[in-house]
Motif scaffolding. Structure first.
Motif, PDB file in Angstrom:
ATOM      1  N   LYS A   9      -4.486  -6.394   5.590  1.00  0.00           N
ATOM      2  CA  LYS A   9      -4.058  -7.720   5.115  1.00  0.00           C
ATOM      3  C   LYS A   9      -5.280  -8.597   4.840  1.00  0.00           C
ATOM      4  O   LYS A   9      -5.330  -9.304   3.825  1.00  0.00           O
ATOM      5  CB  LYS A   9      -3.145  -8.384   6.150  1.00  0.00           C
ATOM      6  N   CYS A  12      -7.048  -7.372   1.651  1.00  0.00           N
ATOM      7  CA  CYS A  12      -6.363  -7.766   0.415  1.00  0.00           C
ATOM      8  C   CYS A  12      -6.607  -9.233   0.078  1.00  0.00           C
ATOM      9  O   CYS A  12      -6.768  -9.592  -1.096  1.00  0.00           O
ATOM     10  CB  CYS A  12      -4.859  -7.486   0.533  1.00  0.00           C
ATOM     11  N   GLU A  13      -6.637 -10.079   1.079  1.00  0.00           N
ATOM     12  CA  GLU A  13      -6.887 -11.503   0.820  1.00  0.00           C
ATOM     13  C   GLU A  13      -8.314 -11.716   0.304  1.00  0.00           C
ATOM     14  O   GLU A  13      -8.546 -12.507  -0.625  1.00  0.00           O
ATOM     15  CB  GLU A  13      -6.650 -12.327   2.082  1.00  0.00           C
ATOM     16  N   LYS A  16      -8.381 -10.536  -3.319  1.00  0.00           N
ATOM     17  CA  LYS A  16      -7.695 -11.445  -4.246  1.00  0.00           C
ATOM     18  C   LYS A  16      -8.517 -12.705  -4.518  1.00  0.00           C
ATOM     19  O   LYS A  16      -8.563 -13.198  -5.642  1.00  0.00           O
ATOM     20  CB  LYS A  16      -6.302 -11.818  -3.695  1.00  0.00           C
ATOM     21  N   PHE A  67      -7.368  -1.238  -2.963  1.00  0.00           N
ATOM     22  CA  PHE A  67      -6.656  -2.501  -3.105  1.00  0.00           C
ATOM     23  C   PHE A  67      -5.316  -2.305  -3.820  1.00  0.00           C
ATOM     24  O   PHE A  67      -4.301  -2.903  -3.439  1.00  0.00           O
ATOM     25  CB  PHE A  67      -7.509  -3.514  -3.855  1.00  0.00           C
ATOM     26  N   GLU A  68      -5.308  -1.495  -4.853  1.00  0.00           N
ATOM     27  CA  GLU A  68      -4.072  -1.290  -5.615  1.00  0.00           C
ATOM     28  C   GLU A  68      -2.956  -0.751  -4.726  1.00  0.00           C
ATOM     29  O   GLU A  68      -1.810  -1.179  -4.812  1.00  0.00           O
ATOM     30  CB  GLU A  68      -4.336  -0.337  -6.781  1.00  0.00           C
ATOM     31  N   ASN A  71      -2.350  -3.415  -1.476  1.00  0.00           N
ATOM     32  CA  ASN A  71      -1.655  -4.638  -1.868  1.00  0.00           C
ATOM     33  C   ASN A  71      -0.184  -4.356  -2.159  1.00  0.00           C
ATOM     34  O   ASN A  71       0.696  -5.137  -1.783  1.00  0.00           O
ATOM     35  CB  ASN A  71      -2.331  -5.238  -3.104  1.00  0.00           C
ATOM     36  N   SER A  72       0.091  -3.219  -2.818  1.00  0.00           N
ATOM     37  CA  SER A  72       1.486  -2.844  -3.091  1.00  0.00           C
ATOM     38  C   SER A  72       2.246  -2.611  -1.791  1.00  0.00           C
ATOM     39  O   SER A  72       3.391  -3.052  -1.636  1.00  0.00           O
ATOM     40  CB  SER A  72       1.538  -1.583  -3.954  1.00  0.00           C
ATOM     41  N   ASN A  75       2.926  -5.924  -0.061  1.00  0.00           N
ATOM     42  CA  ASN A  75       4.001  -6.629  -0.770  1.00  0.00           C
ATOM     43  C   ASN A  75       5.363  -6.051  -0.424  1.00  0.00           C
ATOM     44  O   ASN A  75       6.344  -6.789  -0.235  1.00  0.00           O
ATOM     45  CB  ASN A  75       3.775  -6.559  -2.283  1.00  0.00           C
TER      46      ASN A  75
END
Length: 295
Positions: A9, A12-13, A16, A67-68, A71-72, A75
């Protein structure tokens, strides 16, 4: 892999926002703590995820690939948590109810109406079967709860009584002269009898009780619904065994007459059944609460 979800987490932040400081504000963490988390993730994976620049950080090729997927996944977890909360609050969900035709018509309808009015977003599915068939559906997971004739002789099933019911014999105008008398089971057995089909839990209960008194009853007509029992007795095809609580209209308006017995058949119950080994969903729990309050 033992890497904790919170590291992903944080990763990912940072990816982004392309910045440790910006990610730390979003995450309500200190910047050193964010940096430490990224270093820990990189150490455990054994590769570099970010390239540091004067303006912040950018993902390496390996970092972009991770990340791809990460992040998925996060989500999807967020969507799952949201759906769980919506289900818990009965904003979405499904409720599959198994119930017999007679109980559905004479008992269940007002509860379904109340439930639907309170929780319109819950999708209802109602399956009509005999009690034995409903228990099979419950054990196979095809229904969440079943509303059945009790007792249920199955150790894997939990039952909660909703109401008592009484089995009685009724007749039409042709047999009206017998209602002034009190009849024994032996005398009843000599009339043309109209009963539910043999697999019915109600039929088995009545038949077994009368047999325990040494009398075997053999119907001339076997039917698949309580409504037909009432209608066949009404046109004088014989004497029907029906549930008193579900026959009020026919008795009150004089379409049928109750036959008095020297020994009434003991009361039984209808109740809601569920699997002992499976917790009820929020939608099921709320429906059972409504049943128990109003029953």
């Amino acid at each position: 892999m033992s890497i904790r979800l919170d590291l992903y987490k944080i990763f990912c932040e940072v990816a982004k926002h392309k910045s440790f400081s910006k990610a730390s504000k979003v995450l309500y963490m200190t910047q050193p703590a964010v940096s430490q988390a990224i270093m820990q993730l990189e150490d455990e994976l054994g590769l570099r995820l970010f390239t540091r620049t004067p303006r912040g950080v950018i993902l390496t090729n390996e970092g972009q690939m991770l990340f791809e997927y990460a992040n998925s996944a996060i989500n999807l977890i967020n969507v799952g948590e949201k759906k769980i909360m919506e289900s818990k609050n009965l904003m979405v969900g499904n409720l599959r109810i198994g119930v017999g035709d007679t109980i559905s018509r004479y008992f269940l309808l007002p509860f379904l109406e109340k439930y639907h009015n309170q929780y319109p977003n819950i999708k209802l599915k109602v399956i009509n079967r005999t009690t034995l068939e409903l228990i099979t559906l419950l054990k196979s997971g095809e229904v969440d709860i079943a509303i059945c004739n009790l007792p249920i002789k199955d150790s894997s099933i939990e039952t909660k009584k909703l109401m008592d019911i009484h089995d009685i014999f009724v007749c039409g105008e042709k047999y009206k002269d017998i209602i002034s008398k009190t009849l024994s089971f032996e005398e009843i057995s000599k009339f043309p009898l109209i009963l539910l089909e043999p697999k019915s839990n109600s039929r088995q209960y009545v038949e077994e009780y009368i047999l325990s008194k040494g009398i075997k009853i053999e119907p001339e007509i076997e039917l698949g619904s309580h409504e037909l029992l009432l209608e066949f007795a009404k046109i004088n095809l014989g004497i029907s065994c029906v549930v008193s609580e579900f026959s009020h209209e026919y008795l009150e308006y004089g379409y049928l007459y109750e036959v008095k017995l020297t020994e009434p058949i003991p009361k039984r119950s209808i109740g809601v059944c569920s699997l002992k080994s499976v917790s009820l969903s929020p939608a099921s729990e709320k429906f059972v609460e409504i049943l128990e309050k109003k029953a």
